[in-house]
Enzyme design. Structure first.
Site, PDB file in Angstrom:
ATOM      1  N   GLY A  68      39.810  37.398  27.836  1.00  0.00           N
ATOM      2  CA  GLY A  68      41.027  37.908  28.465  1.00  0.00           C
ATOM      3  C   GLY A  68      41.440  37.105  29.691  1.00  0.00           C
ATOM      4  O   GLY A  68      41.310  35.878  29.730  1.00  0.00           O
ATOM      5  N   VAL A  69      41.908  37.812  30.704  1.00  0.00           N
ATOM      6  CA  VAL A  69      42.412  37.136  31.898  1.00  0.00           C
ATOM      7  C   VAL A  69      41.275  36.404  32.626  1.00  0.00           C
ATOM      8  O   VAL A  69      41.477  35.333  33.209  1.00  0.00           O
ATOM      9  CB  VAL A  69      43.166  38.138  32.809  1.00  0.00           C
ATOM     10  CG1 VAL A  69      42.256  39.128  33.477  1.00  0.00           C
ATOM     11  CG2 VAL A  69      44.011  37.399  33.825  1.00  0.00           C
ATOM     12  N   ASP A  70      40.082  36.956  32.564  1.00  0.00           N
ATOM     13  CA  ASP A  70      38.896  36.324  33.162  1.00  0.00           C
ATOM     14  C   ASP A  70      38.665  34.935  32.551  1.00  0.00           C
ATOM     15  O   ASP A  70      38.481  33.931  33.273  1.00  0.00           O
ATOM     16  CB  ASP A  70      37.683  37.251  32.913  1.00  0.00           C
ATOM     17  CG  ASP A  70      36.475  36.907  33.755  1.00  0.00           C
ATOM     18  OD1 ASP A  70      36.582  36.040  34.635  1.00  0.00           O
ATOM     19  OD2 ASP A  70      35.416  37.533  33.534  1.00  0.00           O
ATOM     20  N   ASN A  94      33.846  41.117  35.117  1.00  0.00           N
ATOM     21  CA  ASN A  94      32.787  42.090  34.783  1.00  0.00           C
ATOM     22  C   ASN A  94      31.699  42.008  35.858  1.00  0.00           C
ATOM     23  O   ASN A  94      31.766  41.172  36.751  1.00  0.00           O
ATOM     24  CB  ASN A  94      32.225  41.834  33.381  1.00  0.00           C
ATOM     25  CG  ASN A  94      31.682  40.431  33.251  1.00  0.00           C
ATOM     26  OD1 ASN A  94      30.820  40.016  34.027  1.00  0.00           O
ATOM     27  ND2 ASN A  94      32.188  39.669  32.291  1.00  0.00           N
ATOM     28  N   ASP A 121      51.644  34.398  32.526  1.00  0.00           N
ATOM     29  CA  ASP A 121      50.244  34.009  32.709  1.00  0.00           C
ATOM     30  C   ASP A 121      49.934  33.911  34.205  1.00  0.00           C
ATOM     31  O   ASP A 121      50.502  33.078  34.913  1.00  0.00           O
ATOM     32  CB  ASP A 121      50.054  32.656  32.015  1.00  0.00           C
ATOM     33  CG  ASP A 121      48.637  32.143  32.110  1.00  0.00           C
ATOM     34  OD1 ASP A 121      47.789  32.779  32.785  1.00  0.00           O
ATOM     35  OD2 ASP A 121      48.377  31.085  31.509  1.00  0.00           O
ATOM     36  N   GLY A 133      42.726  45.967  29.071  1.00  0.00           N
ATOM     37  CA  GLY A 133      42.483  45.162  27.875  1.00  0.00           C
ATOM     38  C   GLY A 133      41.185  45.589  27.216  1.00  0.00           C
ATOM     39  O   GLY A 133      41.055  46.697  26.693  1.00  0.00           O
ATOM     40  N   VAL A 134      40.198  44.704  27.287  1.00  0.00           N
ATOM     41  CA  VAL A 134      38.878  44.947  26.702  1.00  0.00           C
ATOM     42  C   VAL A 134      38.280  46.279  27.178  1.00  0.00           C
ATOM     43  O   VAL A 134      37.593  46.965  26.421  1.00  0.00           O
ATOM     44  CB  VAL A 134      37.925  43.785  27.088  1.00  0.00           C
ATOM     45  CG1 VAL A 134      36.501  44.057  26.644  1.00  0.00           C
ATOM     46  CG2 VAL A 134      38.407  42.477  26.471  1.00  0.00           C
ATOM     47  N   SER A 182      41.546  46.449  33.729  1.00  0.00           N
ATOM     48  CA  SER A 182      40.894  47.419  32.823  1.00  0.00           C
ATOM     49  C   SER A 182      41.705  47.809  31.594  1.00  0.00           C
ATOM     50  O   SER A 182      41.216  48.583  30.769  1.00  0.00           O
ATOM     51  CB  SER A 182      40.493  48.717  33.553  1.00  0.00           C
ATOM     52  OG  SER A 182      39.304  48.529  34.292  1.00  0.00           O
TER      53      SER A 182
HETATM   54  N1  AR6 Z   1      47.576  36.492  32.707  1.00  0.00           N
HETATM   55  C1  AR6 Z   1      47.850  37.774  33.018  1.00  0.00           C
HETATM   56  N2  AR6 Z   1      47.371  38.833  32.342  1.00  0.00           N
HETATM   57  C2  AR6 Z   1      46.552  38.565  31.287  1.00  0.00           C
HETATM   58  C3  AR6 Z   1      46.189  37.257  30.907  1.00  0.00           C
HETATM   59  C4  AR6 Z   1      46.743  36.180  31.663  1.00  0.00           C
HETATM   60  N3  AR6 Z   1      46.473  34.906  31.379  1.00  0.00           N
HETATM   61  N4  AR6 Z   1      45.369  37.342  29.822  1.00  0.00           N
HETATM   62  C5  AR6 Z   1      45.214  38.654  29.541  1.00  0.00           C
HETATM   63  N5  AR6 Z   1      45.936  39.400  30.418  1.00  0.00           N
HETATM   64  P1  AR6 Z   1      41.325  42.025  30.068  1.00  0.00           P
HETATM   65  P2  AR6 Z   1      39.770  44.217  31.322  1.00  0.00           P
HETATM   66  C6  AR6 Z   1      46.063  40.867  30.525  1.00  0.00           C
HETATM   67  O1  AR6 Z   1      40.758  42.337  28.745  1.00  0.00           O
HETATM   68  O2  AR6 Z   1      40.378  45.216  30.407  1.00  0.00           O
HETATM   69  C7  AR6 Z   1      36.656  40.203  30.227  1.00  0.00           C
HETATM   70  O3  AR6 Z   1      35.827  39.753  29.200  1.00  0.00           O
HETATM   71  C8  AR6 Z   1      45.795  41.696  29.288  1.00  0.00           C
HETATM   72  O4  AR6 Z   1      46.945  41.752  28.448  1.00  0.00           O
HETATM   73  O5  AR6 Z   1      41.439  40.608  30.476  1.00  0.00           O
HETATM   74  O6  AR6 Z   1      39.715  44.538  32.792  1.00  0.00           O
HETATM   75  C9  AR6 Z   1      35.907  40.399  31.535  1.00  0.00           C
HETATM   76  O7  AR6 Z   1      34.894  39.443  31.701  1.00  0.00           O
HETATM   77  C10 AR6 Z   1      45.489  43.065  29.899  1.00  0.00           C
HETATM   78  O8  AR6 Z   1      46.703  43.779  30.141  1.00  0.00           O
HETATM   79  O9  AR6 Z   1      40.470  42.757  31.269  1.00  0.00           O
HETATM   80  C11 AR6 Z   1      35.352  41.776  31.366  1.00  0.00           C
HETATM   81  O10 AR6 Z   1      34.170  41.769  30.602  1.00  0.00           O
HETATM   82  C12 AR6 Z   1      44.876  42.724  31.259  1.00  0.00           C
HETATM   83  O11 AR6 Z   1      45.083  41.317  31.442  1.00  0.00           O
HETATM   84  C13 AR6 Z   1      36.440  42.506  30.603  1.00  0.00           C
HETATM   85  O12 AR6 Z   1      37.137  41.501  29.878  1.00  0.00           O
HETATM   86  C14 AR6 Z   1      43.401  43.020  31.374  1.00  0.00           C
HETATM   87  O13 AR6 Z   1      42.742  42.735  30.151  1.00  0.00           O
HETATM   88  C15 AR6 Z   1      37.427  43.166  31.542  1.00  0.00           C
HETATM   89  O14 AR6 Z   1      38.323  43.936  30.789  1.00  0.00           O
END
Ligand code: AR6
Length: 169
Positions: free
Chosen positions: A33-35, A25, A11, A120-121, A118
Site C-alpha cells: 500500500g502507501v507504505d 506497521n 499519490d 486499506g489493508v 488504516s
Molecule cells: N498515495 C496515497 N494513498 C495511497 C497510496 C499512495 N501512493 N497507496 C495506497 N493509498 P494501506 P493501512 C491509500 O493499505 O490500511 C501496509 O502493508 C489506500 O487506498 O496502505 O493503514 C503497512 O505496512 C488506502 O486508502 O494502509 C501495514 O502493514 C490508504 O492509503 C498496513 O499496510 C491506506 O491503505 C497498513 O494498512
C-alpha cells in the site's frame, strides 16, 4: 470549511510538503500500500533510518528524513487493524492523527499530508475513519498555529467521495 484543510486525490509520494504521513506497521520496516509506495520512492536510506527507530506502538508516530522524496520528512504512524470496533480502534486511529500533528508542530513544520490511515489493508471502515480524521485535525488546528496547512490525500474513489461530502457536502 476550514481553509487550512485541503483535499487532494493522487499519490502522496509526489507531494512537495514538509511532511508526508506513512500508514506503517509496528515494525516500521515497510509493507504494501502507501507504505510500499513511500519506501520505493524514498529509496533504501529510508529503511536504514527506520531500522534505528525500533518499531512503533499502534496509535503512535515517529519521524525520519524523506530522502529521495520531494517532501522533507516522513512521519510514520501505525493505525489500528479493524477487529470490529470494540478493540479501541477509533481512539487509536484518532491518536495517529494527533501524534503525527504534534510531531509536525514540534519540528516547526508548516505543511503535512495524510493518507487515509488504516482504510486499506487494515480494513477500518472508510466513512468512520474519515470522520475521525476530520474531527482530530480540526480540533488540533483550532489549538495550534502549526502546521499551517493539512492535506488529506485520497487515493481511491470511495474515499474521494467520502471526503468531498465531509468537506463540501
Ligand atoms: N498515495 C496515497 N494513498 C495511497 C497510496 C499512495 N501512493 N497507496 C495506497 N493509498 P494501506 P493501512 C491509500 O493499505 O490500511 C501496509 O502493508 C489506500 O487506498 O496502505 O493503514 C503497512 O505496512 C488506502 O486508502 O494502509 C501495514 O502493514 C490508504 O492509503 C498496513 O499496510 C491506506 O491503505 C497498513 O494498512
Amino acid at each position: 470549511m476550514n481553509s487550512r484543510i485541503e483535499l487532494i486525490q493522487g499519490d502522496i509520494t509526489t507531494l512537495e510538503v514538509d511532511a508526508i504521513v506513512n500508514a506503517a506497521n509496528n515494525s516500521l520496516l515497510g509493507g504494501s500500500g502507501v507504505d510500499g509506495a513511500i519506501h520505493h520512492a524514498a529509496g533504501p536510506q529510508l529503511l536504514d533510518a527506520c531500522r534505528k527507530l525500533n518499531g512503533c506502538p499502534t496509535g503512535d508516530a515517529k519521524i525520519t528524513p524523506a530522502f529521495n522524496l520531494p517532501a522533507r520528512f516522513v512521519i510514520h504512524t501505525v493505525g489500528p487493524v479493524w477487529h470490529g470496533g470494540n478493540h479501541n480502534e477509533p481512539e487509536l486511529l484518532a491518536s495517529c492523527y494527533r501524534k503525527s500533528l504534534s510531531i509536525a508542530r514540534d519540528h516547526n513544520l508548516r505543511t503535512i499530508a495524510f493518507p487515509n490511515i488504516s482504510t486499506g489493508v487494515y480494513r477500518f471502515p472508510k466513512e468512520q475513519a474519515a470522520k475521525t480524521a476530520f474531527r482530530e485535525v480540526n480540533s488540533f488546528l483550532e489549538e495550534n498555529e502549526l502546521p499551517v496547512k493539512v492535506f488529506f490525500v485520497v487515493f481511491d474513489t470511495e474515499n474521494l467521495n467520502i471526503y468531498r461530502n465531509l468537506l463540501y457536502g
